[in-house]
Write an enzyme that holds these catalytic residues in place. Sequence first.
Site, PDB file in Angstrom:
ATOM      1  CB  ILE A 114      -7.347  -7.761   7.184  1.00  0.00           C
ATOM      2  CG1 ILE A 114      -6.267  -7.886   8.202  1.00  0.00           C
ATOM      3  CG2 ILE A 114      -6.948  -8.877   6.075  1.00  0.00           C
ATOM      4  CD1 ILE A 114      -6.679  -9.217   8.984  1.00  0.00           C
ATOM      5  CB  SER A 115      -7.881  -3.997   2.886  1.00  0.00           C
ATOM      6  OG  SER A 115      -7.799  -2.870   3.403  1.00  0.00           O
ATOM      7  CB  SER A 134      -8.468  -5.135  -3.943  1.00  0.00           C
ATOM      8  OG  SER A 134      -9.096  -3.815  -4.441  1.00  0.00           O
ATOM      9  CG  ASP A 180      -2.110   0.796   1.227  1.00  0.00           C
ATOM     10  OD1 ASP A 180      -2.434   1.404   0.124  1.00  0.00           O
ATOM     11  OD2 ASP A 180      -2.969   0.854   2.248  1.00  0.00           O
ATOM     12  N   GLY A 230       0.431   5.536  -4.193  1.00  0.00           N
ATOM     13  CA  GLY A 230      -0.166   6.645  -4.715  1.00  0.00           C
ATOM     14  C   GLY A 230       0.215   8.007  -3.827  1.00  0.00           C
ATOM     15  NE  ARG A 231      -1.701   6.548   1.277  1.00  0.00           N
ATOM     16  CZ  ARG A 231      -1.694   5.733   2.255  1.00  0.00           C
ATOM     17  NH1 ARG A 231      -1.367   6.018   3.530  1.00  0.00           N
ATOM     18  NH2 ARG A 231      -2.102   4.527   1.859  1.00  0.00           N
ATOM     19  CD  GLU A 282       2.438 -13.350  15.738  1.00  0.00           C
ATOM     20  OE1 GLU A 282       2.379 -12.239  16.151  1.00  0.00           O
ATOM     21  OE2 GLU A 282       1.732 -14.233  16.110  1.00  0.00           O
ATOM     22  CG  ASN A 306      -7.301  -1.748  -6.063  1.00  0.00           C
ATOM     23  OD1 ASN A 306      -6.487  -2.439  -5.788  1.00  0.00           O
ATOM     24  ND2 ASN A 306      -7.663  -0.831  -5.217  1.00  0.00           N
ATOM     25  NE  ARG A 339      -3.775   7.541  -7.195  1.00  0.00           N
ATOM     26  CZ  ARG A 339      -3.763   6.936  -5.829  1.00  0.00           C
ATOM     27  NH1 ARG A 339      -3.469   7.739  -4.942  1.00  0.00           N
ATOM     28  NH2 ARG A 339      -4.035   5.784  -5.833  1.00  0.00           N
TER      29      ARG A 339
HETATM   30  C1  FPP Z   1      -1.671   0.340  -3.337  1.00  0.00           C
HETATM   31  O1  FPP Z   1      -1.174   1.690  -3.141  1.00  0.00           O
HETATM   32  C2  FPP Z   1      -1.248  -0.215  -4.393  1.00  0.00           C
HETATM   33  C3  FPP Z   1      -1.907  -0.789  -5.522  1.00  0.00           C
HETATM   34  C4  FPP Z   1      -3.471  -0.567  -5.693  1.00  0.00           C
HETATM   35  C5  FPP Z   1      -1.272  -1.349  -6.534  1.00  0.00           C
HETATM   36  C6  FPP Z   1      -0.088  -2.246  -6.196  1.00  0.00           C
HETATM   37  C7  FPP Z   1       0.834  -2.458  -7.358  1.00  0.00           C
HETATM   38  C8  FPP Z   1       2.106  -2.648  -7.487  1.00  0.00           C
HETATM   39  C9  FPP Z   1       2.961  -2.501  -6.185  1.00  0.00           C
HETATM   40  C10 FPP Z   1       2.579  -2.661  -8.685  1.00  0.00           C
HETATM   41  C11 FPP Z   1       2.556  -4.056  -9.387  1.00  0.00           C
HETATM   42  C12 FPP Z   1       3.101  -4.971  -8.516  1.00  0.00           C
HETATM   43  C13 FPP Z   1       3.042  -6.244  -8.867  1.00  0.00           C
HETATM   44  C14 FPP Z   1       3.801  -7.311  -8.051  1.00  0.00           C
HETATM   45  C15 FPP Z   1       2.341  -6.810  -9.987  1.00  0.00           C
HETATM   46  P1  FPP Z   1      -2.478   2.870  -3.377  1.00  0.00           P
HETATM   47  O2  FPP Z   1      -2.697   3.322  -4.836  1.00  0.00           O
HETATM   48  O3  FPP Z   1      -3.502   2.516  -2.485  1.00  0.00           O
HETATM   49  O4  FPP Z   1      -1.710   3.997  -2.602  1.00  0.00           O
HETATM   50  P2  FPP Z   1      -2.438   5.352  -1.788  1.00  0.00           P
HETATM   51  O5  FPP Z   1      -3.144   4.443  -0.606  1.00  0.00           O
HETATM   52  O6  FPP Z   1      -1.415   5.857  -1.368  1.00  0.00           O
HETATM   53  O7  FPP Z   1      -3.308   5.805  -2.770  1.00  0.00           O
END
Ligand code: FPP
Length: 233
Positions: free
Chosen positions: A188-189, A59, A14, A17-18, A200, A62, A27
């Site tokens: 845990i989302s 997810s 996670d 984006g931030r 853990e 998403n 982002r």
């Molecule tokens: C959450 O950060 C991240 C995602 C929704 C995407 C995760 C994808 C990657 C790390 C790249 C691809 C990786 C693989 C292994 C295929 P967020 O966008 O929710 O961030 P934020 O909470 O700061 O907005």
Amino acid sequence: MKNSIPNHVAIIMDGNGRWATRQGKKRTDGHYAGYKRFKQTALYILDKGVKYLSVFAFSTENFKRSEEEVNYLMNLFVTAFKKDKNFFIENDVRVLFSGRKEPLSDEVYNTMKQIEEMTKDCKRGVFNVCINYGGQAEIVDTAKKIARLVKDNKLDINDITEETYYKYQYQDLPPIDLMIRTSGEIRISNFMLYSLSYAELYFTSTCFPDFDEKEFDKALEDYQNRNITKGKA
Ligand code: FPP
């Protein structure tokens, strides 16, 4: 005495984006940085002796993000995994994907199947990449799979136990020992709900693109010093 190295680690990656917004970037730049970080930190995690690594890459929820962001991520999955297929093979890592097919495009789905096929004999460790994944959906889909097997007389209802249930999930993987979530959210989302039962949990405010080897060492140190009872003591 310290706990042994976890067999199965899961990461909710996670904060991409931030991380990007804080640096005045888009982002989507954060997702690209997240993918690069995944490759580096994931190999390090295997070097430490972890055999299974599950990561939450996308997810089912998403899909509600902007069209631009969803398209970017889908395109990243296709281009990055195709470009890096040798990376996984050379490092002897088996790549599996977990999640529902719909509404993934055929291009994304076929890429996932190709990478699974190409890496199926790799032995050093397993990366289970969760795309279009939901934990409740996995429980429902597993229940349906089991019901069908029982109906077709391929499974005896008495053989369904807490332990055997694992092998009917999207992938036959052992329980998760350590779950890490980056970026400071303490949830845990809907990630791997059944497999996380006795895990853990470790939360860090570090955003995923900064989750490097040192950050994993901190999580591992914390895990190894915990009193893990799994309800027994
Ligand atoms: C959450 O950060 C991240 C995602 C929704 C995407 C995760 C994808 C990657 C790390 C790249 C691809 C990786 C693989 C292994 C295929 P967020 O966008 O929710 O961030 P934020 O909470 O700061 O907005």
